[in-house]
Design a protein around this motif. Structure first.
Motif, PDB file in Angstrom:
ATOM      1  N   GLY A   1      49.612 128.840  69.609  1.00 19.31           N
ATOM      2  CA  GLY A   1      50.392 128.052  68.361  1.00 19.31           C
ATOM      3  C   GLY A   1      49.835 128.057  67.355  1.00 19.31           C
ATOM      4  O   GLY A   1      50.514 128.333  66.280  1.00 19.31           O
ATOM      5  N   ARG A   2      48.427 127.952  67.024  1.00 21.42           N
ATOM      6  CA  ARG A   2      47.918 128.196  66.063  1.00 21.42           C
ATOM      7  C   ARG A   2      47.760 129.628  65.403  1.00 21.42           C
ATOM      8  O   ARG A   2      48.133 129.912  64.324  1.00 21.42           O
ATOM      9  CB  ARG A   2      46.594 127.614  65.969  1.00 21.42           C
ATOM     10  CG  ARG A   2      46.464 126.119  66.146  1.00 21.42           C
ATOM     11  CD  ARG A   2      44.722 125.529  65.970  1.00 21.42           C
ATOM     12  NE  ARG A   2      43.987 126.272  66.907  1.00 21.42           N
ATOM     13  CZ  ARG A   2      43.581 125.633  68.134  1.00 21.42           C
ATOM     14  NH1 ARG A   2      44.170 124.550  68.407  1.00 21.42           N
ATOM     15  NH2 ARG A   2      42.849 126.190  69.088  1.00 21.42           N
TER      16      ARG A   2
ATOM     17  N   GLY B   1      50.481 131.167  65.427  1.00 21.55           N
ATOM     18  CA  GLY B   1      51.965 131.447  65.294  1.00 21.55           C
ATOM     19  C   GLY B   1      52.845 132.290  66.347  1.00 21.55           C
ATOM     20  O   GLY B   1      53.898 132.743  65.977  1.00 21.55           O
TER      21      GLY B   1
ATOM     22  N   GLU C   1      61.839 130.180  59.816  1.00 21.92           N
ATOM     23  CA  GLU C   1      60.498 129.771  59.010  1.00 21.92           C
ATOM     24  C   GLU C   1      60.611 128.533  58.496  1.00 21.92           C
ATOM     25  O   GLU C   1      59.595 127.987  58.346  1.00 21.92           O
ATOM     26  CB  GLU C   1      60.452 130.965  57.807  1.00 21.92           C
ATOM     27  CG  GLU C   1      60.041 132.375  58.364  1.00 21.92           C
ATOM     28  CD  GLU C   1      60.108 133.324  57.243  1.00 21.92           C
ATOM     29  OE1 GLU C   1      58.800 133.535  56.897  1.00 21.92           O
ATOM     30  OE2 GLU C   1      60.937 133.847  57.051  1.00 21.92           O
TER      31      GLU C   1
ATOM     32  N   GLY D   1      59.028 126.378  60.590  1.00 22.52           N
ATOM     33  CA  GLY D   1      57.571 126.673  61.030  1.00 22.52           C
ATOM     34  C   GLY D   1      57.611 127.941  61.928  1.00 22.52           C
ATOM     35  O   GLY D   1      56.526 128.315  62.521  1.00 22.52           O
TER      36      GLY D   1
ATOM     37  N   PRO E   1      59.349 121.394  64.244  1.00 19.92           N
ATOM     38  CA  PRO E   1      57.978 122.023  63.736  1.00 19.92           C
ATOM     39  C   PRO E   1      56.933 122.120  64.533  1.00 19.92           C
ATOM     40  O   PRO E   1      56.061 122.836  64.778  1.00 19.92           O
ATOM     41  CB  PRO E   1      57.941 121.113  62.403  1.00 19.92           C
ATOM     42  CG  PRO E   1      59.334 120.765  62.063  1.00 19.92           C
ATOM     43  CD  PRO E   1      59.717 120.528  63.402  1.00 19.92           C
ATOM     44  N   ARG E   2      56.499 120.825  65.245  1.00 20.96           N
ATOM     45  CA  ARG E   2      55.549 120.469  66.285  1.00 20.96           C
ATOM     46  C   ARG E   2      55.754 121.274  67.594  1.00 20.96           C
ATOM     47  O   ARG E   2      54.874 121.986  67.992  1.00 20.96           O
ATOM     48  CB  ARG E   2      55.412 119.006  66.935  1.00 20.96           C
ATOM     49  CG  ARG E   2      55.132 118.009  65.633  1.00 20.96           C
ATOM     50  CD  ARG E   2      54.810 116.583  66.074  1.00 20.96           C
ATOM     51  NE  ARG E   2      53.920 116.598  66.952  1.00 20.96           N
ATOM     52  CZ  ARG E   2      53.794 115.607  68.053  1.00 20.96           C
ATOM     53  NH1 ARG E   2      54.600 114.794  67.969  1.00 20.96           N
ATOM     54  NH2 ARG E   2      52.847 115.798  68.914  1.00 20.96           N
TER      55      ARG E   2
ATOM     56  N   ALA F   1      55.016 124.854  66.429  1.00 17.57           N
ATOM     57  CA  ALA F   1      53.365 125.049  66.048  1.00 17.57           C
ATOM     58  C   ALA F   1      52.680 125.116  67.354  1.00 17.57           C
ATOM     59  O   ALA F   1      51.370 125.119  67.468  1.00 17.57           O
ATOM     60  CB  ALA F   1      53.206 123.983  65.199  1.00 17.57           C
TER      61      ALA F   1
ATOM     62  N   GLU G   1      51.998 122.322  69.098  1.00 18.53           N
ATOM     63  CA  GLU G   1      51.516 121.005  69.203  1.00 18.53           C
ATOM     64  C   GLU G   1      52.292 120.132  70.387  1.00 18.53           C
ATOM     65  O   GLU G   1      51.532 119.243  70.966  1.00 18.53           O
ATOM     66  CB  GLU G   1      51.581 120.156  68.222  1.00 18.53           C
ATOM     67  CG  GLU G   1      51.056 120.809  66.937  1.00 18.53           C
ATOM     68  CD  GLU G   1      51.262 119.983  65.499  1.00 18.53           C
ATOM     69  OE1 GLU G   1      51.811 118.894  65.569  1.00 18.53           O
ATOM     70  OE2 GLU G   1      50.828 120.238  64.588  1.00 18.53           O
TER      71      GLU G   1
END
Length: 379
Positions: free
Chosen positions: A49-50, A52, A60, A63, A114-115, A118, A120
């Motif tokens: 995830g970090r 991308g 976009e 995220g 978004p989470r 990503a 998360e």
């Protein structure tokens, strides 16, 4: 063997190079150990995830990477060539994000998407039930409306990441009939939700597959995605994407098996010659390479139709059918190339063969794909 890819932009080429670097560093060294022990790779999806890699095909503004689907699928293929279970779980995560992205309200997207993109929050897709696999309209799990939201009661089955995911795209019945199924963004932990022991599978041991037991768990009303009764529409719109994801994963697995077989055939000698130089073996490898290239071309054709806004449902079924059948054949032939060594766990090809089998089953069995294709031809 690095695949010679035709990519749409220099940015996509850089993205594929990054994917290979991460997959070689984070996936390849860990795959065999986790698959042998059946242990979960804690923290790995946060790493993806970090980088991308979990939201590449999503907008976009939330995220995501905003990449064409043809690029996203080639990323999946590269992951699968190193560790099929992780690639499948990555595809399922993207599948689980689809209902929110396509049918959620702006407020719902702002709150959760978004989470999710990503990494998360890692997702699972909860459609199947013990007596309702390919027949999604036969779902029995109930979502009863209450003043406080929806109370969920029933059993869901075959959930990739079951018990580990942070959220699930959950499909449950709010009314009788095929138009009585609704979709919810369910949290991974809530009072009244429990999970069975992970299934004892032939392959893909590093990522759990489990049943979920909903015993009157309460979901807030804003967990409903789309309208009540829109669930099957949501499920089917997502499944076309999921079938392409599995086609890409199957192609990556087949490529890994081909690479292992070619490497062995270049090193092993009989009767004073490398076995790759014996015509019977060389022709077998040629057929394997043709099957891998054909599978890749088929899923890319479907993805490009999707990217162009053209109908692609039949092409997704063709891609899933062709790529997973190819993976089963290529991995089996890879075991044959290695002979007795291929039947041992000292080499990865026996694992590849076990992993390929389920790809002909999930995201709609290949018999279901043939049904979809034949109905489209009947028109």
């Amino acid at each position: 063997m690095a695949v010679d890819r035709l990519l749409p932009t220099p940015e996509a080429a850089e993205l594929l190079a990054l994917t290979r670097e991460i997959a070689d560093r984070e996936l390849a060294p860990r795959a065999a150990g986790h698959e042998e022990a059946g242990t979960y790779p804690e923290g790995l999806f946060a790493t993806l995830g970090r980088a991308g890699l979990l939201g590449l095909a999503y907008p976009e503004e939330y995220g995501g990477g905003g990449q064409p689907y043809e690029v996203w699928l080639q990323v999946l293929e590269e992951l699968a060539a190193r560790w099929a279970a992780v690639a499948v779980a990555t595809s399922v995560h993207a599948l689980a994000c689809h209902p929110l992205n396509a049918f959620g309200t702006p407020a719902q997207k702002e709150r959760w998407l978004p989470r999710m993109l990503a990494g998360e929050m890692v997702g699972g897709y909860s459609l199947s039930e013990p007596q309702a696999g390919s027949d999604a309209a036969a779902l029995a799990c109930k979502a009863e409306r209450t003043p406080d939201g929806y109370r969920i009661t029933g059993t869901k089955a075959w959930i990739t990441h079951g018990g580990k995911a942070d959220f699930y795209a959950l499909f449950a019945r709010t009314a009788p009939g095929s138009r009585g199924i609704s979709c919810f963004l369910a949290p991974g932990a809530v009072e009244g939700l429990s999970f069975g022991a992970p299934e004892r599978k032939m392959g893909l041991q590093g990522i759990p597959t489990a049943a979920a037991y909903w015993d009157g768990a309460l979901l807030e009303a804003d967990r409903l995605l789309g309208e009540e009764g829109q669930g099957l529409q949501i499920a089917f719109s997502a499944l076309d994407n999921g079938r392409l994801g599995i086609a890409a994963c199957a192609t990556g697995l087949a490529q890994a098996a081909l690479d292992a077989a070619v490497d062995y055939a270049r090193e092993r000698t009989t009767f004073g010659r490398r076995i790759i130089d014996h015509q019977g073996l060389g022709f077998l490898l040629a057929d394997m390479a043709a099957a891998v290239d054909s599978a890749r071309a088929t899923y890319l054709d479907a993805a490009r139709r999707r990217d162009a806004g053209r109908p692609f449902s039949r092409h997704a079924s063709v891609a899933k059918l062709v790529a997973t059948d190819a993976a089963m054949k290529v991995t089996t032939d890879a075991v044959q190339v290695l002979g007795g060594y291929g039947y041992t766990r000292d080499f990865p090809v026996e694992r590849y063969m076990r992993e390929a089998k389920v790809m002909q089953i999930f995201e709609g069995t290949n018999q279901i794909q043939r049904l979809v294709i034949s109905r489209s031809l009947a028109g």
